[in-house]
Enzyme design. Structure first.
Site, PDB file in Angstrom:
ATOM      1  N   HIS A 150       0.810  -1.215   0.000  1.00  0.00           N
ATOM      2  CA  HIS A 150       0.000   0.000   0.000  1.00  0.00           C
ATOM      3  C   HIS A 150       0.844   1.266   0.000  1.00  0.00           C
ATOM      4  CE1 HIS A 150      -0.146   1.222   4.490  1.00  0.00           C
ATOM      5  NE2 HIS A 150       0.816   0.362   4.365  1.00  0.00           N
ATOM      6  N   GLU A 208       4.569   6.285   8.548  1.00  0.00           N
ATOM      7  CA  GLU A 208       4.631   5.159   9.482  1.00  0.00           C
ATOM      8  C   GLU A 208       6.071   4.900   9.916  1.00  0.00           C
ATOM      9  OE1 GLU A 208       3.078   1.791   7.402  1.00  0.00           O
ATOM     10  OE2 GLU A 208       1.389   2.893   6.585  1.00  0.00           O
TER      11      GLU A 208
END
Ligand code: FE2
Length: 454
Positions: free
Chosen positions: A349, A355
């Protein structure tokens, strides 16, 4: 009630015993605790004169007028008011602790990055000098965003205290234990636990038994909260009763002491002649707390497919835009994988969120190699990522029987803001130059003909 005198002379209430000795359970509760009997006023906050000659003082973690559900403050009854715990300030250099905005023109933050564990080394490093900023995001002055750090601690703070006016700190130990002696009590912390130290709280960090390493998420914005569970209901994920807030503990010690303050990204020192950890009793809902990650009850796929990783959120720090966190703290722990006819590892993704992951222990299912305990990875805003070749092939071919993902614990600091690497992260920390190559061997299987390809 009896009281316990700890090494160093700190006196702690023993009002709470049993499985939570030294702590009061619950998230965001209105707690009350006293280390000396009768020190806590009843029925009012600010008596004309307090018991024991204590001073009453309020510590406000939110604006006075914040909505009731968010409003946090604690009343402290202390030997001296906090104005006695600071003097004149002098700026000092803490060169490895950076604050956003901190965009180094010589550093490229665009990319998928992974680091081996940063060695603790044998230099003399305290909680303050051992903080190594990896990334910054947002802006500390406007109180949005965060920084991620690795801490490397080899020395206890002695007659030295710290507070951050900039941030609350989410502490994730990876090796070694830490003791946080705070104004509101003592938190003992070990790997597989986390602690939250709120903005403005004064504390000292000690090493009970040797060097320690771990991760810190420095939250400039609104405080961490429990996520809404939606249709999950009233239970599972992180349960409120598993959060532990320390009982009152205080020191009555005269000693030349240094207080270091982080304020708007700058560090300052001031000297006083006593310990500032002198709160004998307190009540309120603005406090430090810890949480055992082993009590996190994961919820996930029980038939097919793979939910978004937000299903594993432990704590979320809101941004003001509903559903879009300033920071989510997400946990990937041991769990059963039972989904049928599904690719079970995390899917490929790209994400508007950024992140940063850390490995506390064990093997991560999307990256069986290279992401080792103590290691870090960063997948920044809109940068594609996902399983490496081995993980993809295994996930595509593993038998669809229940499988226990054992002995594993990783976390993610996920923020809505892009994370900028520091010079330390890009040039001093053990960056894996070949990380991006982990997807090189993924092959094109498509040949224009229908059917499942090997
Ligand atoms: Fe991701």
């Amino acid at each position: 009630m009896t009281n316990q005198t700890l090494p160093g002379g700190m006196i702690r209430s023993t009002a709470v015993t049993g499985p939570h000795a030294g702590y009061m359970p619950g998230f965001g509760n209105d707690f009350e605790t006293e280390a000396l009997p009768g020190a806590l006023p009843q029925g009012q906050n600010s008596p004309q004169k307090c018991e024991y000659g204590l001073y009453a003082e309020q510590l406000s973690g939110t604006a006075f007028t914040a909505p009731r559900g968010q409003n946090e403050r604690t009343w402290c009854y202390r030997i001296r008011p906090s104005v006695k715990h600071v003097g004149r300030f002098t700026k000092i250099a803490v060169p490895y602790w950076k604050s956003a905005p901190h965009i180094d023109p010589d550093v490229i933050s665009l990319g998928q990055y992974r680091w081996d564990p940063v060695p603790v080394g044998d230099g003399a490093l305290t909680w303050i000098t051992g903080m190594r900023t990896m990334t910054t995001a947002g802006d500390v002055n406007t109180q949005v965003g965060m920084a991620s750090h690795v801490y490397l601690v080899t020395q206890s703070m002695e007659d030295e205290y710290f507070f951050s006016a900039d941030s609350e700190l989410l502490v994730v130990p990876q090796e070694g234990r830490l003791r946080f002696c705070t104004e509101l009590g003592i938190i003992d912390l070990e790997p597989k636990e986390i602690a939250i130290i709120p903005r403005g709280l004064v504390y000292r960090v000690e090493l009970p038994d040797g060097p320690a390493r771990g991760f810190v998420c420095e939250n400039y914005g609104q405080k961490f909260d429990l996520p809404g569970r939606g249709p999950i209901g009233a239970n599972c994920l992180a349960n409120p009763r598993d959060f532990k807030c320390p009982v009152a503990a205080f020191e009555d010690r005269e000693a030349h002491s240094r207080v270091v303050i982080k304020w708007c990204g700058q560090f300052h020192e001031t000297f006083i002649d006593h310990s500032p950890l002198d709160v004998v009793a307190w009540h309120g809902n603005y406090c430090a707390y810890k949480y055992d990650l082993r009590t996190y009850s994961p919820v996930g796929a029980i038939l097919f497919d793979h939910p978004d990783p937000s299903i594993f959120t432990v704590l979320t720090a809101p941004s003001g835009q509903e559903g879009t966190a300033n920071i989510d703290f997400v946990l990937f722990r041991d769990r059963w994988m039972v989904a049928e006819h599904s690719f079970r590892p995390p899917w490929y993704h790209k994400n508007i969120m950024s992140e940063l992951m850390g490995n506390i222990y064990g093997i991560y299912d999307a990256k069986p190699q290279g992401f080792v305990p103590g290691g870090i990875s960063l997948h920044n805003m809109m940068l594609p990522h996902g399983p490496d070749r081995n993980a993809f092939e295994h996930g595509s071919n593993e038998p669809m029987v229940p499988h226990y993902q054992a002995e594993t614990m990783q976390f993610m600091f996920e923020t809505r803001f892009p994370q900028h690497l520091t010079e330390f992260a890009a040039k001093e920390a053990p960056l894996q130059d070949d990380y991006v190559d982990c997807w090189d061997s993924l092959e094109k299987k498509f040949d224009g003909t229908p059917g499942i390809k090997a």
